[in-house]
Design a protein around this motif. Structure first.
Motif: not given
Length: 228
Positions: A139-145, A168-175
């Protein structure tokens, strides 16, 4: 099959929405995907302090020359098609979806929060997490992409299936995030939409790219027979 009606509506829709809703005028926008089997217009909000978030998708059936939206029917456990016959109906429907989104009652979010499985049956999020613990579903958690690309069509079979990818890029982790959307059309011309997301680090990305590149010659083209 003609896209004349699609192009006319696309050209008028943005101005029509801005003129009837100040909130949409401030932060609302739309993107057009004309090259898909069923061309679509996707509506979103974004601003200086607001990341882009999609709240509504309007599809066009070129065979019947009609616009439609998807609506989830809880009693039936499946997605139905709501046909919109004219520009006024379309503007009203998008306007309603926009305010549902602003008020935190988005139909699009309801469809994303549940995973479509087994040709029309839905599983609750808790059940999906149990499957995820066994390694069957991620599952993709609620994250900002931050989506760096639009949806890109990777495979298309007329009147059957369309597979798109978006990076896309995950804002918090850069993944990195790779989103795969699979759209399947049934014999009744209804559409089933299935979305999966894969998150990976920069180190993993180089390994994944190398593994795929070294085995490209071993892959065969998709021989689509009604399943993906």
């Amino acid at each position: 099959m003609s896209l004349e009606w699609f192009d006319r509506v696309s050209g008028e829709l943005q101005d029509s929405l801005e003129s009837i809703c100040d909130k949409y005028d401030q932060n609302g926008g739309m993107s057009i995907e004309r090259g898909a089997k069923h061309p679509r217009i996707e509506f979103y909000t974004e601003g200086e302090d607001i990341d882009r978030e999609y709240f509504c998708t309007l599809f066009f059936d070129p065979h019947n020359e009609e616009f439609y939206m998807e609506a989830f029917e809880p009693d039936l456990g499946q997605i139905s098609k709501v046909v919109l016959t004219d520009i006024e109906d379309i503007v009203d429907a998008v306007h309603e979806r926009f305010h549902d989104y602003v008020n935190g009652d988005s139909v699009e979010e309801d469809l994303i929060d549940e995973e479509y499985v087994d040709e029309g049956l839905y599983m609750e999020e808790e059940e999906l997490r149990d499957l995820d613990d066994r390694g069957e579903i991620q599952l993709l958690e609620e994250i900002d992409v931050d989506w760096e690309t639009p949806e890109v069509t990777a495979f298309y079979q007329e009147n059957d299936v369309e597979v798109t990818y978006q990076f896309g890029i995950v804002q918090e982790t850069g993944d990195g995030v790779l989103k795969r959307v699979n759209r399947i059309w049934t014999d009744d011309d209804d559409m089933i939409r299935d979305e999966t997301n894969f998150i990976f680090s920069k180190e993993e990305a180089s390994t994944i790219i190398a593994m795929i590149a070294s085995h490209m010659d071993s892959l065969t083209e998709m021989d689509y027979q009604g399943e993906v």
